[in-house]
Design a protein around this motif. Structure first.
Motif, mmCIF file in Angstrom:
data_model
loop_
_atom_site.group_PDB
_atom_site.id
_atom_site.type_symbol
_atom_site.label_atom_id
_atom_site.label_comp_id
_atom_site.label_asym_id
_atom_site.label_seq_id
_atom_site.Cartn_x
_atom_site.Cartn_y
_atom_site.Cartn_z
ATOM 1 N N SER A 45 44.656 31.430 43.137
ATOM 2 C CA SER A 45 44.219 32.437 44.210
ATOM 3 C C SER A 45 45.136 33.626 44.435
ATOM 4 C CB SER A 45 43.822 31.909 45.511
ATOM 5 O OG SER A 45 43.100 32.738 46.268
ATOM 6 N N PRO A 76 46.750 37.021 46.456
ATOM 7 C CA PRO A 76 46.576 37.960 47.626
ATOM 8 C C PRO A 76 45.520 39.052 47.511
ATOM 9 C CG PRO A 76 48.866 37.471 46.953
ATOM 10 C CD PRO A 76 47.870 37.113 46.014
ATOM 11 N N ASN A 91 56.160 32.619 49.009
ATOM 12 C CA ASN A 91 54.678 33.277 48.968
ATOM 13 C C ASN A 91 54.065 32.280 49.944
ATOM 14 O OD1 ASN A 91 54.760 31.290 47.503
ATOM 15 N ND2 ASN A 91 53.321 32.210 46.052
ATOM 16 N N PHE A 98 50.472 30.816 49.689
ATOM 17 C CA PHE A 98 49.966 30.830 48.359
ATOM 18 C C PHE A 98 50.801 29.808 47.277
ATOM 19 C CE2 PHE A 98 48.082 34.752 49.854
ATOM 20 C CZ PHE A 98 46.698 34.661 49.275
ATOM 21 N N HIS A 158 49.046 27.617 45.330
ATOM 22 C CA HIS A 158 48.305 27.902 44.335
ATOM 23 C C HIS A 158 49.164 27.950 43.079
ATOM 24 C CE1 HIS A 158 44.707 28.660 46.551
ATOM 25 N NE2 HIS A 158 45.215 29.213 47.333
ATOM 26 N N GLY A 162 43.386 31.604 50.821
ATOM 27 C CA GLY A 162 44.080 32.629 51.670
ATOM 28 C C GLY A 162 43.498 34.120 51.495
ATOM 29 N N ARG A 163 42.322 34.187 51.485
ATOM 30 C CA ARG A 163 41.915 35.549 51.207
ATOM 31 C C ARG A 163 41.058 35.837 52.471
ATOM 32 N NH1 ARG A 163 42.298 37.323 45.477
ATOM 33 N NH2 ARG A 163 40.130 38.446 45.609
#
Ligand SMILES: Cc1cc2nc3c(=O)[nH]c(=O)nc-3n(C[C@H](O)[C@H](O)[C@H](O)COP(=O)(O)OP(=O)(O)OC[C@H]3O[C@@H](n4cnc5c(N)ncnc54)[C@H](O)[C@@H]3O)c2cc1C
Length: 439
Positions: free
Chosen positions: A6, A8, A241, A244, A247, A314-315
């Protein structure tokens, strides 16, 4: 190759980003590149790690890679409270064990001092002010929290001032709250202006690439970061990050990307400022953790921050943003009836990384891979401090706070999906409901 599952993609209108001076972003990376060090994520943590690594290894090139533009991600979307004191919501007095609380105070203070020095040395215009914070309560439940927190803070030598509701308009203009605990020490700032300034004042041996989302990785003797226009190979990688990192294959099921929502009003006219009264700059944190955070900014806007949602990828979610912007409006009108014709100019969401046990990750993740991750919502000071200390740890420096961070058990494992999303979102909705008029 490990595929990054995924990427950002933050929403379009973060008020701090649009109201701070625009800058020319550094170009995206194109082609093949080799460097000794690579850092993924140019938020507060990655910027601090890059700066400190560059000072520790002045002859090495440090490559700092950001998927979006610096100042557009969570580090530029927060409420701008650079907080020194601990606030452990799991402890009765919000301080808990005094030895640990003192170490957290030292860690956050290190982050504050580091930022303050850089801002001064480089003349970064980010509206930084030593304003302290008001922890404010609307009802009896909130007042009990303030009393408990006051006694907890005394245990770590922090003097505070309890302010009665009738005196609060002198401080914050409004008479919405029954009591507030004034806690000196917090700095207020314009977060996007801060991170833009940090990026533009990095040491010359840091190469920053913006708009370079890393979509794949080869781990091995060296680490190769792959993106759609080329790749970067480094001897050592630092992940900064936040959530994230899962991911990238690390701490899966342990990092909880939780969205917070903010709105920023238009600038108040001189007449509206006079009508509001109070101090020209202030920040309010709710006694109840699910209540509303408020700020009056140096450029005379009002910030409202409340509402939460958990999205495991995370979106952000546009529909939720619209819905929660309505919460902001209601919270604003309840508190500022005299300013009911003041509109919001910007509304946005942003992710913080939480863990179930409130622990972050600091240290080595795999051979040649390090991380400073999951600052549990206190990214300005803690993210900065952990980024700096990770770069010191890698350089072999000793510091009691490095030992403290390394001793953490790290973020807990959580249940698998879909139970995780259902569970976390239920807890967030329940917290929002229980916060009542503090929202
Ligand atoms: C509304 C809101 C209010 C908040 N209020 C406060 C507050 O008042 N005080 C406080 O201390 N904290 C606050 N926070 C939390 C704070 O913003 C975060 O803790 C902080 O941003 C964490 O910094 P970071 O550098 O670790 O991570 P981030 O800021 O999340 O930075 C990580 C960066 O990594 C990049 N990235 C991710 N994946 C990739 C990839 N594949 N390739 C390249 N780049 C990638 C992202 O684009 C991002 O810019 C708030 C957050 C929000 C959203």
């Amino acid at each position: 190759m490990q595929k990054v599952t995924s990427l950002p993609a933050d929403d379009a209108l973060p008020g701090w980003y649009h109201t701070s001076a625009s800058r020319t972003p550094r170009p995206a990376h194109v082609g093949q590149k080799q460097a000794r060090w690579a850092i993924v994520g140019a938020g507060l943590t990655g910027l601090a790690a890059a700066r400190q690594l560059a000072l520790n290894f002045p002859d090495d090139e440090i490559v700092l890679i950001e998927a979006q533009e610096v100042g557009f991600g969570s580090s530029g979307r927060n409420a701008g409270f650079a907080i020194d004191v601990p606030h452990d919501i799991g402890a009765k007095d919000y301080i808990g064990e005094v030895k640990t609380a003192n170490l957290i105070l030292q860690l956050n203070t290190l982050g504050q001092n580091y930022l303050r020095d850089i801002v001064r040395e480089n003349g970064i215009d980010c509206q930084m002010s030593e304003s302290g914070k008001y922890q404010a309560a609307v009802g009896e439940q909130g007042i009990a929290i303030l009393e408990a927190y006051r006694s907890g803070l005394e245990k770590i030598g922090r003097k505070t001032q309890m302010i009665d509701g009738k005196d609060l308009p002198e401080h914050i203009g409004i008479s919405y709250y029954k009591k507030a605990l004034f806690i000196p020490g917090t700095m207020l700032l314009q977060p996007s202006a801060l991170v833009k300034g940090l990026a533009d004042s990095l040491p010359s041996n840091v190469t920053l690439y913006e708009y370079t989302p890393i979509s794949g990785i080869h781990y091995g003797d060296k680490v190769t970061l792959v993106h759609d226009k080329g790749s970067i190979t480094a001897d050592k990688l630092i992940l900064a990050n936040n959530a994230f990192a899962s991911h990238f294959g690390f701490l899966r099921g342990r990092l909880l990307p939780t969205f917070l929502y903010g709105s920023l009003s238009r600038q108040l006219t001189p007449e509206e400022q006079a009508r509001l009264g109070g101090k020209p700059v202030w920040g309010v944190i709710p006694a109840h953790p699910f209540g509303s955070t408020l700020r009056r900014t140096v450029d005379n806007r009002i910030l409202v921050r409340n509402s939460f949602s958990f999205h495991s990828n995370g979106r952000p979610n546009e529909k939720l943003l619209r819905h929660y912007t309505e919460n902001h409006r209601k919270s604003f009108e309840r508190r500022f009836p005299l300013l009911s014709d003041v509109d919001f100019e910007y509304s946005w969401s942003g992710a913080i990384c939480l863990s179930e046990n409130h622990e972050g990750f600091f240290g080595q993740l795999a051979p040649n891979v390090y991380g400073a991750l999951c600052c549990n919502g206190l990214g300005i000071t803690r993210g900065t401090a952990t980024g700096k200390l990770l770069a010191d740890m890698i350089a072999g420096k000793q510091h009691p706070l490095i030992d403290f961070l390394k001793a953490s058990p790290g973020p807990n494992k959580t249940p698998p999906e879909p139970f995780l999303s259902i569970g976390v979102n239920s807890v967030l909705k329940w917290g929002h409901y229980r916060a009542g008029m503090e929202v």
